[in-house]
Motif scaffolding. Structure first.
Motif, PDB file in Angstrom:
ATOM      1  N   PRO A 194      -3.118 -25.609 -45.240  1.00  0.00           N
ATOM      2  CA  PRO A 194      -2.706 -24.405 -45.957  1.00  0.00           C
ATOM      3  C   PRO A 194      -3.863 -23.763 -46.736  1.00  0.00           C
ATOM      4  O   PRO A 194      -4.936 -24.361 -46.858  1.00  0.00           O
ATOM      5  CB  PRO A 194      -1.653 -24.928 -46.929  1.00  0.00           C
ATOM      6  CG  PRO A 194      -1.969 -26.369 -47.109  1.00  0.00           C
ATOM      7  CD  PRO A 194      -2.612 -26.839 -45.836  1.00  0.00           C
ATOM      8  N   VAL A 195      -3.629 -22.532 -47.234  1.00  0.00           N
ATOM      9  CA  VAL A 195      -4.653 -21.856 -48.055  1.00  0.00           C
ATOM     10  C   VAL A 195      -4.091 -21.521 -49.439  1.00  0.00           C
ATOM     11  O   VAL A 195      -4.531 -20.593 -50.097  1.00  0.00           O
ATOM     12  CB  VAL A 195      -5.205 -20.580 -47.365  1.00  0.00           C
ATOM     13  CG1 VAL A 195      -6.087 -20.948 -46.183  1.00  0.00           C
ATOM     14  CG2 VAL A 195      -4.088 -19.644 -46.942  1.00  0.00           C
ATOM     15  N   ASP A 196      -3.078 -22.308 -49.863  1.00  0.00           N
ATOM     16  CA  ASP A 196      -2.420 -22.035 -51.144  1.00  0.00           C
ATOM     17  C   ASP A 196      -3.377 -22.118 -52.334  1.00  0.00           C
ATOM     18  O   ASP A 196      -3.239 -21.365 -53.308  1.00  0.00           O
ATOM     19  CB  ASP A 196      -1.239 -23.016 -51.344  1.00  0.00           C
ATOM     20  CG  ASP A 196      -1.675 -24.478 -51.222  1.00  0.00           C
ATOM     21  OD1 ASP A 196      -2.445 -24.780 -50.288  1.00  0.00           O
ATOM     22  OD2 ASP A 196      -1.282 -25.300 -52.065  1.00  0.00           O
ATOM     23  N   ILE A 197      -4.371 -22.990 -52.263  1.00  0.00           N
ATOM     24  CA  ILE A 197      -5.297 -23.143 -53.408  1.00  0.00           C
ATOM     25  C   ILE A 197      -6.181 -21.894 -53.531  1.00  0.00           C
ATOM     26  O   ILE A 197      -6.450 -21.419 -54.634  1.00  0.00           O
ATOM     27  CB  ILE A 197      -6.136 -24.434 -53.270  1.00  0.00           C
ATOM     28  CG1 ILE A 197      -5.196 -25.655 -53.201  1.00  0.00           C
ATOM     29  CG2 ILE A 197      -7.115 -24.581 -54.437  1.00  0.00           C
ATOM     30  CD1 ILE A 197      -5.865 -26.970 -52.864  1.00  0.00           C
ATOM     31  N   ASN A 207     -21.195 -24.998 -40.928  1.00  0.00           N
ATOM     32  CA  ASN A 207     -20.346 -24.821 -42.110  1.00  0.00           C
ATOM     33  C   ASN A 207     -21.067 -24.205 -43.305  1.00  0.00           C
ATOM     34  O   ASN A 207     -20.427 -23.849 -44.293  1.00  0.00           O
ATOM     35  CB  ASN A 207     -19.712 -26.157 -42.516  1.00  0.00           C
ATOM     36  CG  ASN A 207     -18.603 -26.556 -41.553  1.00  0.00           C
ATOM     37  OD1 ASN A 207     -18.249 -25.784 -40.654  1.00  0.00           O
ATOM     38  ND2 ASN A 207     -18.065 -27.745 -41.734  1.00  0.00           N
ATOM     39  N   ILE A 254      -8.351 -36.924 -45.501  1.00  0.00           N
ATOM     40  CA  ILE A 254      -8.482 -35.475 -45.741  1.00  0.00           C
ATOM     41  C   ILE A 254      -7.451 -34.684 -44.933  1.00  0.00           C
ATOM     42  O   ILE A 254      -6.767 -33.819 -45.474  1.00  0.00           O
ATOM     43  CB  ILE A 254      -9.909 -34.969 -45.391  1.00  0.00           C
ATOM     44  CG1 ILE A 254     -10.972 -35.796 -46.118  1.00  0.00           C
ATOM     45  CG2 ILE A 254     -10.052 -33.476 -45.704  1.00  0.00           C
ATOM     46  CD1 ILE A 254     -11.085 -35.577 -47.607  1.00  0.00           C
ATOM     47  N   THR A 273     -11.294 -28.568 -52.086  1.00  0.00           N
ATOM     48  CA  THR A 273     -11.316 -27.776 -50.860  1.00  0.00           C
ATOM     49  C   THR A 273     -12.655 -27.059 -50.718  1.00  0.00           C
ATOM     50  O   THR A 273     -13.103 -26.384 -51.647  1.00  0.00           O
ATOM     51  CB  THR A 273     -10.119 -26.785 -50.763  1.00  0.00           C
ATOM     52  OG1 THR A 273     -10.502 -25.665 -49.943  1.00  0.00           O
ATOM     53  CG2 THR A 273      -9.647 -26.276 -52.099  1.00  0.00           C
ATOM     54  N   VAL A 274     -13.252 -27.240 -49.547  1.00  0.00           N
ATOM     55  CA  VAL A 274     -14.591 -26.697 -49.313  1.00  0.00           C
ATOM     56  C   VAL A 274     -14.525 -25.166 -49.241  1.00  0.00           C
ATOM     57  O   VAL A 274     -15.152 -24.459 -50.035  1.00  0.00           O
ATOM     58  CB  VAL A 274     -15.202 -27.297 -48.020  1.00  0.00           C
ATOM     59  CG1 VAL A 274     -16.525 -26.625 -47.683  1.00  0.00           C
ATOM     60  CG2 VAL A 274     -15.382 -28.792 -48.175  1.00  0.00           C
ATOM     61  N   THR A 275     -13.743 -24.650 -48.284  1.00  0.00           N
ATOM     62  CA  THR A 275     -13.698 -23.178 -48.154  1.00  0.00           C
ATOM     63  C   THR A 275     -12.997 -22.546 -49.360  1.00  0.00           C
ATOM     64  O   THR A 275     -13.313 -21.418 -49.728  1.00  0.00           O
ATOM     65  CB  THR A 275     -13.025 -22.735 -46.838  1.00  0.00           C
ATOM     66  OG1 THR A 275     -11.836 -23.471 -46.659  1.00  0.00           O
ATOM     67  CG2 THR A 275     -13.936 -22.928 -45.651  1.00  0.00           C
ATOM     68  N   ASP A 306     -15.486 -35.101 -40.897  1.00  0.00           N
ATOM     69  CA  ASP A 306     -16.049 -34.547 -39.656  1.00  0.00           C
ATOM     70  C   ASP A 306     -16.865 -35.579 -38.866  1.00  0.00           C
ATOM     71  O   ASP A 306     -17.329 -35.273 -37.771  1.00  0.00           O
ATOM     72  CB  ASP A 306     -16.931 -33.323 -39.968  1.00  0.00           C
ATOM     73  CG  ASP A 306     -16.098 -32.097 -40.323  1.00  0.00           C
ATOM     74  OD1 ASP A 306     -14.870 -32.148 -40.170  1.00  0.00           O
ATOM     75  OD2 ASP A 306     -16.688 -31.084 -40.753  1.00  0.00           O
TER      76      ASP A 306
HETATM   77  C1  UD1 Z   1     -14.074 -27.536 -44.356  1.00  0.00           C
HETATM   78  C2  UD1 Z   1     -14.962 -27.620 -43.158  1.00  0.00           C
HETATM   79  C3  UD1 Z   1     -14.427 -28.667 -42.192  1.00  0.00           C
HETATM   80  C4  UD1 Z   1     -14.231 -30.011 -42.892  1.00  0.00           C
HETATM   81  C5  UD1 Z   1     -13.416 -29.835 -44.175  1.00  0.00           C
HETATM   82  C6  UD1 Z   1     -13.352 -31.098 -45.005  1.00  0.00           C
HETATM   83  C7  UD1 Z   1     -15.834 -25.359 -42.998  1.00  0.00           C
HETATM   84  C8  UD1 Z   1     -15.850 -24.077 -42.263  1.00  0.00           C
HETATM   85  N1  UD1 Z   1     -14.987 -26.319 -42.525  1.00  0.00           N
HETATM   86  O1  UD1 Z   1     -12.783 -27.118 -43.922  1.00  0.00           O
HETATM   87  O2  UD1 Z   1     -15.366 -28.810 -41.119  1.00  0.00           O
HETATM   88  O3  UD1 Z   1     -13.553 -30.896 -42.049  1.00  0.00           O
HETATM   89  O4  UD1 Z   1     -13.988 -28.805 -44.998  1.00  0.00           O
HETATM   90  O5  UD1 Z   1     -14.621 -31.533 -45.332  1.00  0.00           O
HETATM   91  O6  UD1 Z   1     -16.566 -25.552 -43.943  1.00  0.00           O
HETATM   92  N2  UD1 Z   1      -5.992 -27.773 -48.675  1.00  0.00           N
HETATM   93  C9  UD1 Z   1      -4.812 -27.366 -49.231  1.00  0.00           C
HETATM   94  N3  UD1 Z   1      -4.722 -26.082 -49.699  1.00  0.00           N
HETATM   95  C10 UD1 Z   1      -5.759 -25.204 -49.634  1.00  0.00           C
HETATM   96  C11 UD1 Z   1      -6.964 -25.636 -49.065  1.00  0.00           C
HETATM   97  C12 UD1 Z   1      -7.058 -26.934 -48.591  1.00  0.00           C
HETATM   98  O7  UD1 Z   1      -3.852 -28.135 -49.303  1.00  0.00           O
HETATM   99  O8  UD1 Z   1      -5.611 -24.057 -50.082  1.00  0.00           O
HETATM  100  C13 UD1 Z   1      -6.124 -29.156 -48.143  1.00  0.00           C
HETATM  101  C14 UD1 Z   1      -6.326 -29.227 -46.630  1.00  0.00           C
HETATM  102  O9  UD1 Z   1      -5.113 -29.147 -45.933  1.00  0.00           O
HETATM  103  C15 UD1 Z   1      -7.024 -30.565 -46.474  1.00  0.00           C
HETATM  104  C16 UD1 Z   1      -7.876 -30.640 -47.753  1.00  0.00           C
HETATM  105  O10 UD1 Z   1      -7.306 -29.726 -48.683  1.00  0.00           O
HETATM  106  O11 UD1 Z   1      -6.071 -31.595 -46.498  1.00  0.00           O
HETATM  107  C17 UD1 Z   1      -9.334 -30.303 -47.566  1.00  0.00           C
HETATM  108  O12 UD1 Z   1      -9.449 -29.105 -46.838  1.00  0.00           O
HETATM  109  P1  UD1 Z   1     -10.658 -28.102 -47.014  1.00  0.00           P
HETATM  110  O13 UD1 Z   1     -11.783 -28.743 -47.735  1.00  0.00           O
HETATM  111  O14 UD1 Z   1     -10.131 -26.819 -47.543  1.00  0.00           O
HETATM  112  O15 UD1 Z   1     -11.102 -27.865 -45.509  1.00  0.00           O
HETATM  113  P2  UD1 Z   1     -11.725 -26.547 -44.971  1.00  0.00           P
HETATM  114  O16 UD1 Z   1     -12.464 -25.876 -46.070  1.00  0.00           O
HETATM  115  O17 UD1 Z   1     -10.734 -25.784 -44.177  1.00  0.00           O
END
Ligand code: UD1
Length: 421
Positions: free
Chosen positions: A122-125, A23, A331, A167-169, A309
């Motif tokens: 989702p990727v709305d954020i 990650n 999460i 949100t991480v990513t 994770d």
């Molecule tokens: C990353 C990790 C994954 C880990 C997760 C949480 C990578 C490549 N993957 O995933 O292994 O399980 O962090 O620690 O680093 N959300 C929204 N809207 C958004 C973005 C996120 O609602 O635009 C929500 C997601 O649905 C989830 C929460 O936010 O409920 C956290 O997700 P996020 O931290 O974004 O997970 P990833 O970055 O995809």
């Protein structure tokens, strides 16, 4: 399709070298898109998700050279500004090319990742963040089309962005984009995960101006361009955690090399609570257990809380530990896919919404089970290691996405795991 056959009831002893973090490596590889100069990376794990990322970057036009220990990436010229569905569908993290492409080339077209086994994710954020920085975004036929061509010099404009949820990513995508924006961007409610810090440190070596890494407020002051750099990817916290739990469950003593204990404190605390003995030295953690563990309650949350994770692996541990326990997943909405498979092996688990109640003390027995997502698969391997008899795990391509040389590493410390083609 490959399967794993795991022999049960084997104790683990010996040394494991922990690989670079998937990650952290994924966003750092993608950050090469931000500069026309060379990015040289070491400690990149050999994993299926890394291959997918290389494929995507190669498609976009990044030149990639590899030798045994390092990867050199050069994004001098770019041929495409789009990430097609075929590449994105196998790996959600592909969404991370959106920020770098948009901020350096003023345009990007990235397929929406769609649903996945552990929830809708989702990727709305991410999208709202780019819009706050002035990008025009429309979603058409499953693709995110983003452009900054209407803005002065075609550049994103620094903004204050308050992310509704950690949100991480999302944090990584916006942080990368902001490095080349005009002016200052403030990310509020940013992710504090060590992998975000590792990416931030690599960007700083490339010339980015970033303050507040590891806190909930990250400030990025945009610069004209980024340069080449050398960077060593941090260790994989989840891989380390998985081996530590395995040793605790089976009884035995292993030493994980290449880890920094302060980055996995939440995991170590729970292992101690369960009754394992832990010794911390410089970049080394030794765990010792007689296999007689106490079940532990846990609730997943963003870093520095207990990582989602590691939830499945601790669930497997609780099924064989003494007493009842409660595991709450906060999460992801659908991250209990491993439960049905653990039940097939004899576990006693009830699920109510996002809470699993585990009645421990079970003697698991080998069965045919199916891997459903990356960490769920790891929990099945752990359960199989303690079970009576052999367990056959199907669909292990999930494991190959995230664990480097899994059966080789386990077999080196006394497991008997065979891969069958
Ligand atoms: C990353 C990790 C994954 C880990 C997760 C949480 C990578 C490549 N993957 O995933 O292994 O399980 O962090 O620690 O680093 N959300 C929204 N809207 C958004 C973005 C996120 O609602 O635009 C929500 C997601 O649905 C989830 C929460 O936010 O409920 C956290 O997700 P996020 O931290 O974004 O997970 P990833 O970055 O995809």
């Amino acid at each position: 399709m490959d399967r794993l056959i795991v022999q049960g009831q084997r104790k683990l002893f010996g040394d494991v070298v922990i690989s670079g973090a998937k990650n952290a490596a994924l966003p750092i590889l993608i950050s090469s898109l931000l500069s026309s100069e060379k990015l040289v990376l070491t400690n990149v794990p050999k994993l299926f998700d890394i291959k997918t990322t290389e494929k995507l970057l190669h498609f976009l036009g990044v030149e990639i050279e590899k030798d045994k220990n390092s990867i050199e990436l050069s994004a001098k010229t770019i041929n495409h500004i789009d990430a097609p569905y075929d590449l994105v569908k196998t790996m959600r993290a592909s969404i991370l090319v959106l920020g770098p492409l948009l901020s350096r080339f003023s345009k990007a077209r990235v397929s929406l990742p769609g649903g996945c086994a552990i929830g809708s994710r989702p990727v709305d954020i991410h999208i709202r963040g780019f819009e706050a920085m002035g990008a025009k975004i429309n979603i058409d036929k499953g693709y995110i089309n983003a452009s900054t061509e209407h803005l002065p010099e075609g550049k994103l404009i620094g903004a204050k962005i308050n992310m509704d949820q950690v949100t991480v990513t999302g944090t990584e995508n916006l942080m990368m984009a902001a490095t080349l924006a005009r002016g200052e961007t403030i990310l509020e409610n940013a992710a504090k995960e060590p992998e975000v810090i590792d990416l931030g440190n690599c960007l700083i070596k490339m010339g980015a101006k970033i303050l507040g890494l590891g806190t909930k407020k990250i400030t990025i002051i945009g610069v004209e361009s980024l340069f080449g750099a050398n960077h060593k990817v941090m260790f994989d916290r989840i891989e380390a955690g998985t081996y530590l739990v395995a040793a605790a469950m089976t009884g035995g003593e292993i030493c994980c090399h290449g880890v920094e204990s302060d980055k996995i404190e939440a995991i170590l605390l729970k292992l101690k609570e369960a009754g394992a003995e832990i010794k911390i030295e410089d970049k080394k953690i030794t765990i010792k257990s007689d296999g007689q563990l106490k079940a532990v309650n846990l609730t997943t949350s963003p870093y520095p809380g207990f990582p989602t994770d590691m939830q499945a692996q601790f669930m497997a541990m609780n099924t064989v530990a003494k007493g009842s326990s409660k595991v709450i997943e906060k999460i992801f909405e659908n991250r209990f896919m491993h439960v049905q498979e653990l039940i097939r092996m004899g576990a006693n688990i009830d699920i109510k919404k996002n809470t699993a109640i585990i009645r421990g003390d079970d003697k698991l027995s080998g069965a045919n089970v199916m891997a459903t997502d990356l960490r769920a698969s790891a929990s099945l391997v752990l359960a199989a290691l303690t079970a009576k008899g052999d367990t056959e795990i199907e669909r292990i391509y999930h494991l190959d996405r995230g664990y480097e040389g899994l059966e080789k590493k386990f077999n080196q410390i006394g497991a008997k795991i065979k891969r069958v083609k």
